[in-house]
Design an enzyme around this catalytic site. Structure first.
Site, PDB file in Angstrom:
ATOM      1  N   CYS A   2     -12.847 -36.695   0.847  1.00 37.45           N
ATOM      2  CA  CYS A   2     -13.424 -38.003   1.166  1.00 37.45           C
ATOM      3  C   CYS A   2     -14.654 -37.857   2.063  1.00 37.45           C
ATOM      4  O   CYS A   2     -14.774 -36.900   2.820  1.00 37.45           O
ATOM      5  CB  CYS A   2     -12.407 -38.846   1.902  1.00 37.45           C
ATOM      6  SG  CYS A   2     -10.836 -38.952   1.055  1.00 37.45           S
ATOM      7  N   ARG A  27     -19.363 -33.639  -2.137  1.00 43.66           N
ATOM      8  CA  ARG A  27     -18.052 -33.292  -1.571  1.00 43.66           C
ATOM      9  C   ARG A  27     -16.939 -33.471  -2.597  1.00 43.66           C
ATOM     10  O   ARG A  27     -15.835 -32.988  -2.390  1.00 43.66           O
ATOM     11  CB  ARG A  27     -17.757 -34.182  -0.355  1.00 43.66           C
ATOM     12  CG  ARG A  27     -18.621 -33.899   0.832  1.00 43.66           C
ATOM     13  CD  ARG A  27     -18.354 -34.919   1.909  1.00 43.66           C
ATOM     14  NE  ARG A  27     -17.009 -34.807   2.429  1.00 43.66           N
ATOM     15  CZ  ARG A  27     -16.708 -34.272   3.607  1.00 43.66           C
ATOM     16  NH1 ARG A  27     -17.653 -33.802   4.369  1.00 43.66           N
ATOM     17  NH2 ARG A  27     -15.466 -34.219   4.021  1.00 43.66           N
ATOM     18  N   TRP A  74     -11.283 -39.241  -2.391  1.00 43.33           N
ATOM     19  CA  TRP A  74     -10.762 -38.164  -3.243  1.00 43.33           C
ATOM     20  C   TRP A  74      -9.248 -38.327  -3.185  1.00 43.33           C
ATOM     21  O   TRP A  74      -8.625 -38.082  -2.149  1.00 43.33           O
ATOM     22  CB  TRP A  74     -11.199 -36.824  -2.678  1.00 43.33           C
ATOM     23  CG  TRP A  74     -10.953 -35.644  -3.554  1.00 43.33           C
ATOM     24  CD1 TRP A  74     -11.693 -35.251  -4.626  1.00 43.33           C
ATOM     25  CD2 TRP A  74      -9.913 -34.672  -3.427  1.00 43.33           C
ATOM     26  NE1 TRP A  74     -11.178 -34.095  -5.161  1.00 43.33           N
ATOM     27  CE2 TRP A  74     -10.085 -33.719  -4.445  1.00 43.33           C
ATOM     28  CE3 TRP A  74      -8.840 -34.517  -2.534  1.00 43.33           C
ATOM     29  CZ2 TRP A  74      -9.234 -32.632  -4.618  1.00 43.33           C
ATOM     30  CZ3 TRP A  74      -7.998 -33.429  -2.701  1.00 43.33           C
ATOM     31  CH2 TRP A  74      -8.203 -32.503  -3.734  1.00 43.33           C
ATOM     32  N   ASN A 100     -10.648 -40.881   6.530  1.00 44.84           N
ATOM     33  CA  ASN A 100     -10.520 -39.534   5.941  1.00 44.84           C
ATOM     34  C   ASN A 100      -9.326 -38.874   6.596  1.00 44.84           C
ATOM     35  O   ASN A 100      -9.126 -39.015   7.799  1.00 44.84           O
ATOM     36  CB  ASN A 100     -11.737 -38.662   6.276  1.00 44.84           C
ATOM     37  CG  ASN A 100     -12.899 -38.928   5.354  1.00 44.84           C
ATOM     38  OD1 ASN A 100     -12.833 -39.826   4.517  1.00 44.84           O
ATOM     39  ND2 ASN A 100     -13.961 -38.168   5.521  1.00 44.84           N
ATOM     40  N   GLY A 101      -8.585 -38.097   5.818  1.00 47.83           N
ATOM     41  CA  GLY A 101      -7.429 -37.397   6.380  1.00 47.83           C
ATOM     42  C   GLY A 101      -6.147 -37.889   5.735  1.00 47.83           C
ATOM     43  O   GLY A 101      -6.182 -38.505   4.663  1.00 47.83           O
ATOM     44  N   GLU A 487     -14.978 -12.320  -5.997  1.00 49.29           N
ATOM     45  CA  GLU A 487     -15.842 -13.468  -5.710  1.00 49.29           C
ATOM     46  C   GLU A 487     -16.520 -13.966  -7.000  1.00 49.29           C
ATOM     47  O   GLU A 487     -16.625 -15.173  -7.240  1.00 49.29           O
ATOM     48  CB  GLU A 487     -16.877 -13.075  -4.639  1.00 49.29           C
ATOM     49  CG  GLU A 487     -18.019 -14.060  -4.423  1.00 49.29           C
ATOM     50  CD  GLU A 487     -17.586 -15.461  -4.047  1.00 49.29           C
ATOM     51  OE1 GLU A 487     -16.397 -15.690  -3.751  1.00 49.29           O
ATOM     52  OE2 GLU A 487     -18.445 -16.360  -4.092  1.00 49.29           O
ATOM     53  N   LYS A 491     -16.270 -17.650  -8.821  1.00 54.04           N
ATOM     54  CA  LYS A 491     -17.459 -18.464  -9.097  1.00 54.04           C
ATOM     55  C   LYS A 491     -17.469 -18.920 -10.558  1.00 54.04           C
ATOM     56  O   LYS A 491     -17.722 -20.072 -10.850  1.00 54.04           O
ATOM     57  CB  LYS A 491     -18.699 -17.626  -8.779  1.00 54.04           C
ATOM     58  CG  LYS A 491     -19.887 -18.347  -8.281  1.00 54.04           C
ATOM     59  CD  LYS A 491     -19.964 -18.446  -6.781  1.00 54.04           C
ATOM     60  CE  LYS A 491     -18.751 -19.057  -6.150  1.00 54.04           C
ATOM     61  NZ  LYS A 491     -18.671 -18.949  -4.736  1.00 54.04           N
ATOM     62  N   GLU A 494     -14.773 -21.640 -11.203  1.00 58.51           N
ATOM     63  CA  GLU A 494     -14.929 -22.973 -10.637  1.00 58.51           C
ATOM     64  C   GLU A 494     -16.045 -23.783 -11.284  1.00 58.51           C
ATOM     65  O   GLU A 494     -15.910 -24.994 -11.390  1.00 58.51           O
ATOM     66  CB  GLU A 494     -15.016 -22.967  -9.099  1.00 58.51           C
ATOM     67  CG  GLU A 494     -16.149 -22.269  -8.476  1.00 58.51           C
ATOM     68  CD  GLU A 494     -16.112 -22.320  -6.937  1.00 58.51           C
ATOM     69  OE1 GLU A 494     -15.621 -23.278  -6.357  1.00 58.51           O
ATOM     70  OE2 GLU A 494     -16.631 -21.372  -6.338  1.00 58.51           O
ATOM     71  N   HIS A 510      -2.654  -0.139 -15.593  1.00 57.02           N
ATOM     72  CA  HIS A 510      -1.292  -0.463 -15.159  1.00 57.02           C
ATOM     73  C   HIS A 510      -0.866  -1.840 -15.664  1.00 57.02           C
ATOM     74  O   HIS A 510       0.097  -2.419 -15.149  1.00 57.02           O
ATOM     75  CB  HIS A 510      -1.194  -0.372 -13.633  1.00 57.02           C
ATOM     76  CG  HIS A 510      -1.479   1.007 -13.130  1.00 57.02           C
ATOM     77  ND1 HIS A 510      -0.566   2.037 -13.229  1.00 57.02           N
ATOM     78  CD2 HIS A 510      -2.602   1.549 -12.589  1.00 57.02           C
ATOM     79  CE1 HIS A 510      -1.109   3.148 -12.741  1.00 57.02           C
ATOM     80  NE2 HIS A 510      -2.348   2.871 -12.353  1.00 57.02           N
ATOM     81  N   LYS A 607     -16.065 -29.985  -1.762  1.00 60.50           N
ATOM     82  CA  LYS A 607     -16.827 -29.003  -0.988  1.00 60.50           C
ATOM     83  C   LYS A 607     -16.031 -28.513   0.215  1.00 60.50           C
ATOM     84  O   LYS A 607     -15.985 -27.335   0.484  1.00 60.50           O
ATOM     85  CB  LYS A 607     -18.158 -29.610  -0.531  1.00 60.50           C
ATOM     86  CG  LYS A 607     -19.034 -28.640   0.259  1.00 60.50           C
ATOM     87  CD  LYS A 607     -19.444 -27.440  -0.567  1.00 60.50           C
ATOM     88  CE  LYS A 607     -20.272 -26.442   0.205  1.00 60.50           C
ATOM     89  NZ  LYS A 607     -20.337 -25.152  -0.503  1.00 60.50           N
TER      90      LYS A 607
HETATM   91  C1  AGP Z   1     -16.387 -21.494  -2.929  1.00 59.16           C
HETATM   92  O1  AGP Z   1     -17.222 -21.445  -4.037  1.00 59.16           O
HETATM   93  C2  AGP Z   1     -15.361 -22.484  -2.943  1.00 59.16           C
HETATM   94  N1  AGP Z   1     -15.809 -23.758  -3.320  1.00 59.16           N
HETATM   95  C3  AGP Z   1     -14.257 -22.422  -1.907  1.00 59.16           C
HETATM   96  O2  AGP Z   1     -13.484 -21.325  -2.248  1.00 59.16           O
HETATM   97  C4  AGP Z   1     -14.628 -22.342  -0.393  1.00 59.16           C
HETATM   98  O3  AGP Z   1     -15.244 -21.128  -0.118  1.00 59.16           O
HETATM   99  C5  AGP Z   1     -13.345 -22.527   0.429  1.00 59.16           C
HETATM  100  O4  AGP Z   1     -12.804 -23.782   0.172  1.00 59.16           O
HETATM  101  C6  AGP Z   1     -13.575 -22.349   1.921  1.00 59.16           C
HETATM  102  O5  AGP Z   1     -14.452 -23.298   2.436  1.00 59.16           O
HETATM  103  P1  AGP Z   1     -15.034 -23.154   3.891  1.00 59.16           P
HETATM  104  O6  AGP Z   1     -15.863 -21.913   3.912  1.00 59.16           O
HETATM  105  O7  AGP Z   1     -15.844 -24.380   4.124  1.00 59.16           O
HETATM  106  O8  AGP Z   1     -13.864 -23.038   4.832  1.00 59.16           O
END
Ligand code: AGP
Length: 612
Positions: A2, A27, A74, A100-101, A487, A491, A494, A510, A607
């Site tokens: 949110c 976000r 959200w 929010n929360g 990593e 990427k 997502e 394995h 985000k």
């Molecule tokens: C990264 O591409 C992601 N969207 C996600 O894994 C992100 O890195 C993770 O949620 C941690 O976020 P932060 O660094 O704001 O704590």
């Protein structure tokens, strides 16, 4: 997650609010709404769907109010629907609230309020808040200027969980109250006006002067005033802080998407994060830190705790801290760490990595470590974010605002900052002199090597066109390259929705090799001269089974063996991920574009993940 925006001033609030919400779209959200104070009382306009849908709501152009609150939701409690969207009002339409929360005890509060005659129209946890404020407001027989604040404070005392709240009241047309607990919220100070937001970029174009709130501080905002109170409503003083980011750094600057812009901003982000820390002939200093040689020598362990991409940066950090500083280091996923009863005492240093500084799991893990007696250090990109207020010390990446959900420049900035931290530790411990000197030299040339690496975009794009319709992609690497494989797989998943998995190359036989069949894509990273031959022979095994291969390397390999080879500049192995990840960030980007997807706002993702 949110987003919250608010305005109190002399201008018409609704366009400012909607504009702020548009800037928070990255976000992730499923509905949006605003509420303003009009001559005839409180207005409320909301619906599920995109922020721009608000422009089509009947009456939105007639709003004249100069005070308003706004929200992107959200969904957590209750499906995305108009009735569940924020703002929410109490039954008498005296208060309008955005939140929010998560209110953890909302069932209990709902029951209490229902017994006292209140009706609920949504499935949300938030709807208890305006009604609870109204409950206390009605009980209060003093009709003075503090009545609105007293009712808010009494209601907040009953809330369990996390909340950032903006509240307006029809009886107080010149005021707004805001409060936060474990959820982000800042106030931007303008001339005769105040802006409120959950995320600094939303209001950067209006002001750079911000009040940063601590948990359970209440703020009563007027047009040209902000009064701060502690949890017992004692007045407190607060000064603004200047945020150096400029508004254009939160815009696209001619790039098609934020993600692409942020990938290309990496040379600058790395330069800025290194800053003046690595002067030749002088020791690396962090003015924020004063760890002594004895303290570092006495450490039994360092934990690097984070989520997602930040955790992957932690894996690169482990390599640096163990090899350069000889301190045992473990990397933990924050959501697991807090429930696995980790062994921590006052000889443990816990480092928390978070781009946003607002990730709920990471903050909870930090609180746990502090309770167990460890020193805590936050690595974040956002000054004044929640994590910086919880940690004993904080150091910052200087990547500028990262808007795209997929983290790129934050990752590479975190890796470089961890390397600088490693240098600081090693110099304080007076060890690894030669390695430190070599690393410092390689860091100095890194930004230009990133620029060089970015030139691979065309080749990467072509490879992306070949594989964008695939269902599965495998990423392999050994040693530090395996962390980049992880990593890169994250990427790709997502933003392209392609199933991607990563493995240490030696682990292939394995089990995972059973999945290799004709024409499947296998991507490997090879930057370690000691391991390259071994990885090549693992790739040979998948080629034999018909896989198409992309190799990212800074080593001499037989290019003819593979379908595509991206050659990147050689650098110090400690910071090699900063270069080797770039072609694979670009690959995810181009595949997502080829599939016509929303690169910056992938489905189901937010985000910053501010709930557990
Ligand atoms: C990264 O591409 C992601 N969207 C996600 O894994 C992100 O890195 C993770 O949620 C941690 O976020 P932060 O660094 O704001 O704590």
């Amino acid at each position: 997650m949110c987003g919250i925006v608010g305005y109190i001033g002399t201008k018409k609030a609704s366009p400012i609010l909607i504009n702020g919400l548009l800037r928070l779209e990255y976000r992730g959200y499923d509905s949006a709404g605003i509420s303003t104070i009009e001559k005839e009382g409180l207005s409320m306009m909301k619906d599920k769907g995109r922020v721009k849908n608000l422009y089509h709501l009947e009456g939105i152009d007639n709003l004249e109010g100069t005070i308003g609150i706004a929200h992107t939701r959200w969904a957590t409690h209750g499906k995305p629907a108009k009735e569940n969207s924020h703002p929410h009002m109490d039954n008498s339409k005296t208060f309008s609230v955005v939140h929010n929360g998560i209110i953890e005890n909302y069932h209990e509060l709902r029951k209490f309020l229902t017994e006292h005659g209140y009706t609920f129209y949504s499935q949300t946890d938030t709807e208890v808040v305006p009604n609870l404020i109204h409950y206390y407001y009605n009980q209060d027989t003093n009709h003075d200027e503090m009545k609105f604040l007293r009712a808010t404070k009494n209601a907040c005392n009953d809330l369990k969980g996390s909340f950032a709240l903006e509240i307006i009241c029809k009886d107080y047309p010149d005021h707004m109250i805001v409060i936060r607990k474990d959820s982000p919220l800042v106030i931007g100070k303008g001339e005769g006006e105040n802006y409120i937001c959950s995320d600094i970029p939303a209001i950067l174009s209006f002001t750079r002067e911000f009040y940063l709130l601590e948990d359970f501080e209440f703020v009563v905002l007027a047009r040209d005033d902000a009064k701060f109170y502690d949890k017992d409503l004692n007045p407190i003083n607060k000064k603004t802080q200047t945020i150096e980011w400029n508004a254009s750094s939160a815009e696209k600057d001619g790039y098609e998407d934020y993600m692409l812009k942020e990938i290309y901003e990496q040379p600058t982000a790395i330069r800025e994060t290194i800053g003046a820390k690595l002067n030749e002939g002088t020791k690396c200093e962090f003015e924020e830190l004063n760890y002594s040689k004895d303290y570092l020598k006495g450490l039994n362990k360092i934990y690097l705790v984070a989520c997602g991409t930040a955790m992957h940066a932690g894996l690169a950090g482990k390599n640096i801290l163990e090899r350069l500083c000889k301190i045992p280091t473990e990397v933990d996923i924050a959501s697991e760490f807090r429930y696995r009863n980790p062994i921590i005492d006052d000889k443990t240093l816990c480092i928390f990595i978070s781009q946003s500084g607002e990730t709920a799991d990471t903050i909870a893990a930090l609180k746990l470590s502090r309770e167990k007696g460890a020193k805590t250090l936050a690595i974040t990109n956002v000054i004044g974010s929640s994590i910086t207020r919880e940690a004993d010390n904080s150091i910052y990446t200087h990547a500028g605002p990262e808007i795209a959900v997929a983290s790129t420049k934050a990752y590479t900035s975190q890796v470089i900052l961890l390397a600088i931290l490693g240098i600081y530790f090693a110099e304080t411990l007076e060890i690894s002199e030669n390695e430190v000197a070599a690393l410092k030299q390689d860091m100095a040339t890194l930004p230009s090597k990133i620029e060089e690496t970015l030139k691979c975009a065309k080749t990467v794009k072509e490879f992306g066109k070949r594989i964008y319709q695939e269902k599965d992609v495998f990423f392999l690497g050994r040693g530090i390259d395996e962390t980049v494989a992880r990593e890169s797989a994250l990427k790709l998943k997502e933003i392209s929705y392609i199933h991607a998995d990563s493995y240490p190359a030696g682990e292939l036989k394995h089990g995972p090799i059973a999945l290799i069949e004709n024409d499947i894509t296998v991507i490997s990273i090879m930057t370690d001269s000691k391991l390259v031959e071994k990885t090549v022979s693992n790739i040979q095994e998948v080629i034999t089974r018909g896989a198409k291969t992309l190799v990212v390397t800074n080593q001499k390999v037989d290019d003819k063996m593979f379908d595509t080879v991206i050659h990147i500049p050689e650098t110090n192995p400690f910071i090699a991920p900063i270069l080797s990840v770039i072609p694979l960030q670009l690959l995810s980007y181009y595949i997502s574009k080829e599939k016509g997807l929303d690169v910056d706002k992938p489905r189901n993702l937010a985000k910053s993940v501010t709930v557990e």
